[in-house]
Design a protein around this motif. Structure first.
Motif, short mmCIF file in Angstrom:
data_model
loop_
_atom_site.label_atom_id
_atom_site.label_comp_id
_atom_site.label_asym_id
_atom_site.label_seq_id
_atom_site.Cartn_x
_atom_site.Cartn_y
_atom_site.Cartn_z
N ILE A 127 0.83 -1.20 0.00
CA ILE A 127 0.00 0.00 0.00
C ILE A 127 0.87 1.26 0.00
N VAL A 128 1.89 1.30 0.85
CA VAL A 128 2.76 2.48 0.93
C VAL A 128 3.46 2.73 -0.40
N GLU A 129 3.95 1.67 -1.03
CA GLU A 129 4.63 1.83 -2.32
C GLU A 129 3.67 2.33 -3.39
N VAL A 406 -3.44 16.60 2.13
CA VAL A 406 -4.22 15.46 1.64
C VAL A 406 -3.73 14.23 2.38
N TYR A 407 -4.67 13.47 2.95
CA TYR A 407 -4.31 12.28 3.73
C TYR A 407 -4.82 11.03 3.05
N LEU A 408 -3.97 9.98 3.05
CA LEU A 408 -4.37 8.66 2.59
C LEU A 408 -4.24 7.69 3.76
N PRO A 417 -2.44 4.20 10.64
CA PRO A 417 -3.12 3.92 9.37
C PRO A 417 -2.77 4.89 8.24
N CYS A 418 -2.21 6.06 8.57
CA CYS A 418 -1.88 7.03 7.53
C CYS A 418 -0.68 6.54 6.71
N VAL A 419 -0.88 6.32 5.42
CA VAL A 419 0.19 5.80 4.56
C VAL A 419 0.86 6.91 3.76
N ASN A 420 0.23 8.09 3.66
CA ASN A 420 0.88 9.20 2.97
C ASN A 420 0.15 10.50 3.33
N LYS A 421 0.90 11.58 3.26
CA LYS A 421 0.39 12.92 3.55
C LYS A 421 1.01 13.86 2.53
N LEU A 422 0.15 14.47 1.69
CA LEU A 422 0.63 15.33 0.62
C LEU A 422 0.47 16.79 1.02
N GLN A 423 1.56 17.54 0.90
CA GLN A 423 1.57 18.95 1.28
C GLN A 423 1.89 19.79 0.05
N GLY A 424 1.05 20.76 -0.23
CA GLY A 424 1.25 21.60 -1.40
C GLY A 424 0.26 22.73 -1.47
N MET A 465 9.09 1.42 -6.17
CA MET A 465 8.86 2.81 -5.83
C MET A 465 9.36 3.09 -4.41
N VAL A 466 9.86 4.27 -4.20
CA VAL A 466 10.33 4.66 -2.89
C VAL A 466 9.30 5.61 -2.28
N PRO A 467 8.70 5.26 -1.16
CA PRO A 467 7.67 6.13 -0.57
C PRO A 467 8.26 7.46 -0.16
N HIS A 468 7.44 8.51 -0.25
CA HIS A 468 7.85 9.84 0.21
C HIS A 468 7.66 9.94 1.70
#
Length: 468
Positions: A127-129, A406-408, A417-424, A465-468
């Motif tokens: 999921i993270v990838e 943005v949260y996933l 449970p948070c696998v990614n957080k997008l900031q922009g 893929m390398v997670p951010h």
């Protein structure tokens, strides 16, 4: 006649269930195939055949598809599978009752061998990838006020519609080359802010609603407004009936829920009900039989809808959080192949969004899990399901937040449970959505900015893929 028509719906349901296995490298063909099957079955449904012949055809069709693709759907699924192209591989509420059995115990959430082939379609990565991103792909700054809704066209990778409180809708093209992304059309006609819109299943029409007390039907290819329907109050939400796109459901500031015939522009007789407060959001079950309404008092109402007549019958009232507005609803027939409960995703202006299990055919809900985000009653935020999540081990949902992120979240993780957080973004993120193959993620904010994010190595799922 109705029974015969139901058999053809079951046949299309079986075809839709197996559609993910056809021409794995050509998703456009799969879409065209299921649409053509739908057209042929609708035509055949008008013929007066012996019902037993139709039933025999359904049985033979199931057997042939199972032999061809080496797997068989559960018995209950064909009976009530969604006919929408968007939900080709989803199970339905009837399925879940079969899985749970007479004891009504939830199905175990464990990995199964059935999911292995489907995971391979998306790279068999974690999921993270899968939800790492290469950064900002493109930024649209066409609108001058808060974005209220963004949504990609059904089963299309590039066409994105955007609605704003500046009274305009835009149709954008998200090109693989960021420099070629552009605004295709600006739809003007509403005199006040556009609060919501929805694509028809075939993307031939787009319906929008507004604070100017009107509902408009557009041709998204030409930008022409083909019909305008007046309401008595500001209209805050709208949705197409999934299996009868001649019907549109709207909800207004006074809590009136109305079913409209867009061909005639008239309200359907017996097609109106009320919620406690202002109707802020609407959502239909994929087969169109259940409608949920979220209001500004913290309640969700379910209604049973007749697909042909548009008649509404009140079902249940569920309190989510007293006096905290329900700002978004999104239904999915299953969360993943390992967690096959039909689920409703609910955004609540109480610093959270929640998952509810759909437990009965009248739309009753049971709380399942909640996720923390920044969300007060000052902002209308939306959350959404990731469209391909049923093909992976685990399942993801995404949401905007007032902290401009943005949260996933992976709904099957109990810890972190948070696998990614997008900031922009520089202001609260009001809506988020993926296109159908998850190659692009769109997010919008309260300043009118839309950011397009591109998944890292989206066109090469086998590349690590390398997670951010």
């Amino acid at each position: 006649m109705q029974a015969s028509s139901n058999v053809w719906q079951q046949v299309l349901a079986v075809d839709a269930r197996y559609n993910a296995h056809r021409t794995l490298n050509n998703p456009n063909f799969r879409t065209q195939y299921i649409r053509r099957r739908s057209q042929l079955l609708r035509e055949n449904a008008k013929q007066h055949y012996d019902p037993s012949i139709r039933q025999q055809y359904l049985r033979v069709r199931k057997q042939l598809l199972a032999q061809r693709y080496g797997c068989a759907p559960s018995e209950g699924s064909a009976r009530s599978q969604s006919l929408s192209v968007r939900s080709m591989s989803q199970a339905t509420l009837d399925d879940q009752e079969t899985i749970r059995g007479a004891g009504n115990a939830p199905a175990n959430i464990v990995p199964t061998s059935v999911a292995e082939a489907s995971r391979a379609l998306v790279g068999d990565t974690s999921i993270v990838e899968n939800y790492s991103f290469a950064g900002v792909h493109h930024v649209f700054e066409t609108h001058t006020a808060a974005i209220t809704r963004i949504c990609f066209a059904n089963d299309e990778r590039a066409r994105l519609a955007v609605a704003s409180l500046d009274g305009k809708l835009t149709i954008c093209n998200v090109a693989p080359d960021a420099n070629k992304s552009s605004v295709l059309l600006v739809l003007t006609g509403h005199s006040q802010g556009v609060t919501d819109f929805a694509w028809s299943l075939s993307n031939e029409l787009l319906v929008s609603c507004s604070l100017d007390c009107t509902v408009r039907v557009w041709d998204p290819n030409s930008g022409e407004c083909v019909r305008m329907i007046d309401d008595i109050a500001p209209v805050l939400c709208c949705v197409f009936e999934p299996l009868n796109n001649n019907l549109v459901v709207t909800g207004n500031e006074r809590g009136m829920i109305q079913v409209l015939n867009i061909s005639t522009g008239k309200q359907i007789k017996s097609g109106s009900c009320r919620s406690n407060g202002a109707a802020l959001c609407l959502c239909c079950e994929s087969n169109g039989r259940i409608l949920w309404v979220g209001d500004d008092k913290g309640y969700i109402f379910s209604f049973l809808m007749d697909l042909m007549s548009g008649k509404l019958v009140k079902g249940r009232r569920i309190l989510v959080c007293q006096n905290h507005p329900i700002t978004s609803l999104c239904a999915r027939a299953w969360v993943s192949r390992e967690a096959r409960d039909p689920t409703l995703l609910v955004s609540v202006a109480a610093n959270m969004f929640c998952l509810y299990r759909i437990t009965a055919s009248d739309g009753m809900l049971q709380f399942k899990k909640k996720f923390p985000i920044r969300h007060s009653s000052k902002t209308m935020l939306r959350s959404n399901f990731c469209p391909l999540m049923s093909f992976r081990q685990g399942a993801c949902v995404l949401s905007g937040s007032e902290d401009a992120c943005v949260y996933l979240f992976d709904v099957e993780r109990d810890s972190k449970p948070c696998v990614n957080k997008l900031q922009g973004h520089a202001s609260p993120v009001t809506d988020v959505c993926f296109n159908h193959d998850e190659s692009f993620l769109a997010s919008a904010d309260s300043q009118g900015v839309v950011i397009i994010w591109k998944r890292e190595h989206a066109n090469d799922p086998k590349k690590p893929m390398v997670p951010h």
